[in-house]
Design an enzyme around this catalytic site. Sequence first.
Site, PDB file in Angstrom:
ATOM      1  CG  ASN A   1     -11.557   1.135   7.289  1.00 18.50           C
ATOM      2  OD1 ASN A   1     -11.133   2.122   6.681  1.00 18.50           O
ATOM      3  ND2 ASN A   1     -12.299   0.212   6.702  1.00 18.50           N
TER       4      ASN A   1
ATOM      5  CE1 TYR B   1      -3.813  -2.376   0.757  1.00 15.69           C
ATOM      6  CE2 TYR B   1      -2.333  -3.310   2.402  1.00 15.69           C
ATOM      7  CZ  TYR B   1      -3.487  -3.393   1.633  1.00 15.69           C
ATOM      8  OH  TYR B   1      -4.303  -4.483   1.760  1.00 15.69           O
TER       9      TYR B   1
ATOM     10  CG  HIS C   1      -6.784   5.012   1.480  1.00 14.16           C
ATOM     11  ND1 HIS C   1      -7.602   6.129   1.607  1.00 14.16           N
ATOM     12  CD2 HIS C   1      -7.455   4.012   2.137  1.00 14.16           C
ATOM     13  CE1 HIS C   1      -8.687   5.819   2.300  1.00 14.16           C
ATOM     14  NE2 HIS C   1      -8.618   4.548   2.643  1.00 14.16           N
TER      15      HIS C   1
ATOM     16  CG  ASN D   1     -14.735   3.939   6.823  1.00 18.17           C
ATOM     17  OD1 ASN D   1     -15.761   4.444   7.273  1.00 18.17           O
ATOM     18  ND2 ASN D   1     -14.756   3.117   5.785  1.00 18.17           N
TER      19      ASN D   1
ATOM     20  CG  ASP E   1      -7.020   9.428   1.487  1.00 16.09           C
ATOM     21  OD1 ASP E   1      -6.781   9.159   2.680  1.00 16.09           O
ATOM     22  OD2 ASP E   1      -7.820   8.766   0.798  1.00 16.09           O
TER      23      ASP E   1
ATOM     24  CG  PHE F   1      -4.817  -2.797   7.951  1.00 16.48           C
ATOM     25  CD1 PHE F   1      -4.454  -2.721   6.616  1.00 16.48           C
ATOM     26  CD2 PHE F   1      -4.279  -3.796   8.737  1.00 16.48           C
ATOM     27  CE1 PHE F   1      -3.577  -3.638   6.065  1.00 16.48           C
ATOM     28  CE2 PHE F   1      -3.401  -4.733   8.198  1.00 16.48           C
ATOM     29  CZ  PHE F   1      -3.042  -4.641   6.849  1.00 16.48           C
TER      30      PHE F   1
END
Length: 208
Positions: free
Chosen positions: A70, A14, A19, A116, A95, A68
Site C-alpha cells: 500500500n 508473501y 498479490h 492501493n 495483480d 509493503f
Amino acid sequence: MKILVGLGNPGDKYARNRHNVGFMALDVIADHYRLGPWRARFQGLTCEGAIDTPKGRVKVLLLKPQTFYNDSGNAVRAAVDFYKSGAEDVTVFHDELDLTPGKFRFKRGGGHGGNNGLRSTIAHLGPDIQRGRIGIGHPGDKNKVTGHVLSDFAKAEEPWRDDLLDAIARAIPLLLDGDVDQFQTKVTHLAPAPDAPLQRNAKAREAD
C-alpha cells in the site's frame, strides 16, 4: 532510464501470494536478460542493466518496493527523482482482480481501480504511469478479496502464471521501444488466457 516496477509485499511469508505477481514478473525479466544483481536502494530491491530492442539498447531499472504494497509509491518516487525520469518512463506490473486469471492488459493512465499500490504510486507521480495488469480473477465476494490476494497461487494456476510471466519478459523490448500495442499483442499471442471456471466471476465484473 526506463523504470519497471513490480508490486508486492516483502518477505518469505508473501513471496508466492497472488498479490506478489508483480515481483514475480520482475524476477523473470531479470533472469531472462541477465540483469542484476539485486541490491537495496530507493526503499526497495533494484537491479539494472540494458536490454536490446528492435530500436537499440535501452537502460532499465527494475524496482521491487519493500515498503509493503500500500505504500509502494514512496519507493517509486525515490527512483524517479534519482534518475530524473518522468511518470511516462514508469511501468507498474501488478495483480488485477477484475481480469480473468491469466489475462493480461496493458494500460496507460487512468485511475487506480481500488488497487492501493497503484493509488500510492499515482499519489506520488500522477496518473500518467503505464500499467501491466495481470489477471488473477475475483473470488466473487468482496469479503473474500483480502484472503484471495494474500493466498498463494494454486498448483493448477502455476502453468498459466509461469507462461504469462515468460511472455511478458520476452515481449519487454517492444514495451521499451514504445510499441505498446505490439507489446500487448505479443504477450497475448504467446500466453493466451486459460479457460478456467474461476474466470466466471471476473468475466462478469469486466462486463460491468
